[in-house]
Enzyme design. Structure first.
Site, PDB file in Angstrom:
ATOM      1  N   ASN A  50       4.427  -3.257  -4.532  1.00  0.00           N
ATOM      2  CA  ASN A  50       3.890  -1.997  -5.045  1.00  0.00           C
ATOM      3  C   ASN A  50       5.013  -0.968  -5.141  1.00  0.00           C
ATOM      4  O   ASN A  50       5.935  -0.926  -4.311  1.00  0.00           O
ATOM      5  CB  ASN A  50       2.731  -1.491  -4.191  1.00  0.00           C
ATOM      6  CG  ASN A  50       3.073  -1.294  -2.733  1.00  0.00           C
ATOM      7  OD1 ASN A  50       3.905  -2.004  -2.182  1.00  0.00           O
ATOM      8  ND2 ASN A  50       2.424  -0.337  -2.097  1.00  0.00           N
ATOM      9  N   ILE A  51       4.943  -0.163  -6.194  1.00  0.00           N
ATOM     10  CA  ILE A  51       5.963   0.857  -6.458  1.00  0.00           C
ATOM     11  C   ILE A  51       5.219   2.175  -6.656  1.00  0.00           C
ATOM     12  O   ILE A  51       4.537   2.361  -7.672  1.00  0.00           O
ATOM     13  CB  ILE A  51       6.803   0.500  -7.706  1.00  0.00           C
ATOM     14  CG1 ILE A  51       7.446  -0.884  -7.551  1.00  0.00           C
ATOM     15  CG2 ILE A  51       7.869   1.560  -7.949  1.00  0.00           C
ATOM     16  CD1 ILE A  51       8.099  -1.434  -8.820  1.00  0.00           C
ATOM     17  N   GLU A  52       5.321   3.059  -5.659  1.00  0.00           N
ATOM     18  CA  GLU A  52       4.553   4.303  -5.701  1.00  0.00           C
ATOM     19  C   GLU A  52       5.354   5.407  -6.375  1.00  0.00           C
ATOM     20  O   GLU A  52       6.538   5.257  -6.695  1.00  0.00           O
ATOM     21  CB  GLU A  52       4.149   4.687  -4.264  1.00  0.00           C
ATOM     22  CG  GLU A  52       3.247   3.632  -3.649  1.00  0.00           C
ATOM     23  CD  GLU A  52       2.684   4.013  -2.302  1.00  0.00           C
ATOM     24  OE1 GLU A  52       3.200   4.956  -1.658  1.00  0.00           O
ATOM     25  OE2 GLU A  52       1.710   3.345  -1.876  1.00  0.00           O
TER      26      GLU A  52
ATOM     27  N   CYS B 142       0.603  -1.582  -8.590  1.00  0.00           N
ATOM     28  CA  CYS B 142       0.341  -2.507  -7.485  1.00  0.00           C
ATOM     29  C   CYS B 142       1.302  -3.697  -7.539  1.00  0.00           C
ATOM     30  O   CYS B 142       1.861  -4.026  -8.597  1.00  0.00           O
ATOM     31  CB  CYS B 142      -1.082  -3.043  -7.567  1.00  0.00           C
ATOM     32  SG  CYS B 142      -2.372  -1.829  -7.264  1.00  0.00           S
TER      33      CYS B 142
ATOM     34  N   GLU C 297       0.629  -6.838  -7.462  1.00  0.00           N
ATOM     35  CA  GLU C 297       0.174  -7.913  -8.354  1.00  0.00           C
ATOM     36  C   GLU C 297       0.621  -7.660  -9.785  1.00  0.00           C
ATOM     37  O   GLU C 297       1.110  -8.548 -10.480  1.00  0.00           O
ATOM     38  CB  GLU C 297      -1.357  -8.016  -8.319  1.00  0.00           C
ATOM     39  CG  GLU C 297      -1.938  -8.356  -6.956  1.00  0.00           C
ATOM     40  CD  GLU C 297      -2.285  -7.136  -6.122  1.00  0.00           C
ATOM     41  OE1 GLU C 297      -1.506  -6.157  -6.111  1.00  0.00           O
ATOM     42  OE2 GLU C 297      -3.342  -7.172  -5.467  1.00  0.00           O
TER      43      GLU C 297
ATOM     44  N   CYS D 155      -7.127  -4.837  -6.272  1.00  0.00           N
ATOM     45  CA  CYS D 155      -7.942  -3.748  -6.826  1.00  0.00           C
ATOM     46  C   CYS D 155      -8.533  -4.172  -8.168  1.00  0.00           C
ATOM     47  O   CYS D 155      -8.145  -5.185  -8.765  1.00  0.00           O
ATOM     48  CB  CYS D 155      -7.107  -2.481  -6.979  1.00  0.00           C
ATOM     49  SG  CYS D 155      -6.045  -2.468  -8.432  1.00  0.00           S
TER      50      CYS D 155
ATOM     51  N   CYS E 142      -6.076  -4.612 -11.120  1.00  0.00           N
ATOM     52  CA  CYS E 142      -5.308  -5.868 -11.049  1.00  0.00           C
ATOM     53  C   CYS E 142      -6.184  -7.070 -11.409  1.00  0.00           C
ATOM     54  O   CYS E 142      -5.718  -8.009 -12.060  1.00  0.00           O
ATOM     55  CB  CYS E 142      -4.698  -6.042  -9.663  1.00  0.00           C
ATOM     56  SG  CYS E 142      -3.345  -4.880  -9.354  1.00  0.00           S
TER      57      CYS E 142
HETATM   58  N1  THU Z   1      -1.962  -1.825  -3.636  1.00  0.00           N
HETATM   59  C1  THU Z   1      -1.425  -2.965  -4.132  1.00  0.00           C
HETATM   60  O1  THU Z   1      -0.215  -3.058  -4.346  1.00  0.00           O
HETATM   61  N2  THU Z   1      -2.245  -4.009  -4.387  1.00  0.00           N
HETATM   62  C2  THU Z   1      -3.587  -4.019  -4.133  1.00  0.00           C
HETATM   63  O2  THU Z   1      -4.243  -5.019  -4.396  1.00  0.00           O
HETATM   64  C3  THU Z   1      -4.246  -2.845  -3.574  1.00  0.00           C
HETATM   65  C4  THU Z   1      -3.394  -1.644  -3.388  1.00  0.00           C
HETATM   66  C5  THU Z   1      -1.080  -0.699  -3.314  1.00  0.00           C
HETATM   67  C6  THU Z   1      -1.211   0.517  -4.184  1.00  0.00           C
HETATM   68  C7  THU Z   1      -0.707   1.598  -3.266  1.00  0.00           C
HETATM   69  O3  THU Z   1       0.704   1.656  -3.363  1.00  0.00           O
HETATM   70  C8  THU Z   1      -1.078   1.126  -1.872  1.00  0.00           C
HETATM   71  O4  THU Z   1      -1.348  -0.269  -1.994  1.00  0.00           O
HETATM   72  C9  THU Z   1      -2.289   1.810  -1.264  1.00  0.00           C
HETATM   73  O5  THU Z   1      -3.370   1.789  -2.131  1.00  0.00           O
END
Ligand code: THU
Length: 131
Positions: free
Chosen positions: A42-44, A53, A55, A89, A92
């Protein structure tokens, strides 16, 4: 690569997570039909909505390299340094349905040597698709 090995790659991929806002380190390992593995994290973003996310990072890497057929994905997450169970999520799941069949396997890591296994059809029944 067997299912546990794919989960191990996903666990390792959590190390690359850029998640200064949530503190959730997520990793994915996407297995293509021809046996290649594409990792993702994940890259925020400070603006929140551009966050991607783990995935979808893995899918973007694969598709942008010309790979569009897949058999499985493993997803791992760590919070406070400990493994935490993250199911994908809705966004995804929809991206998975674009490229994957109903029997595509989704492996959700629950511990160092344990995982839950779902099919895409179980996670996204009656999915939207254009024929
Ligand atoms: N996130 C994912 O990378 N994959 C998921 O299936 C659910 C959520 C990440 C997004 C965000 O950076 C962090 O988890 C919290 O929601």
């Amino acid at each position: 690569m067997n299912k546990q090995e794919l989960c191990n790659v996903a666990i390792t991929a959590t190390d690359k997570s850029y998640s200064p806002y949530s503190g959730c380190k997520v990793g994915a390992a996407l297995l293509s039909a021809d046996g290649q593995v594409f990792t993702g994290c994940n890259i925020e973003n400070a603006s929140f909505s551009p966050t991607i996310c783990a995935e979808r990072t893995a899918f973007a890497k694969a598709v942008s390299e010309g790979v569009t057929k897949f058999s499985a994905i493993a997803i791992a997450a760590k919070r406070g340094g400990k493994l935490s169970t993250f199911t994908p999520c809705g966004v995804c799941r929809q991206v998975m349905s674009e490229f994957c069949d109903a029997d595509f396997k989704v492996l959700v890591v629950t511990g160092e040597n344990t995982f839950e296994e779902y099919t895409l059809a179980e996670l996204l029944p009656a999915s939207f698709k254009l024929d």
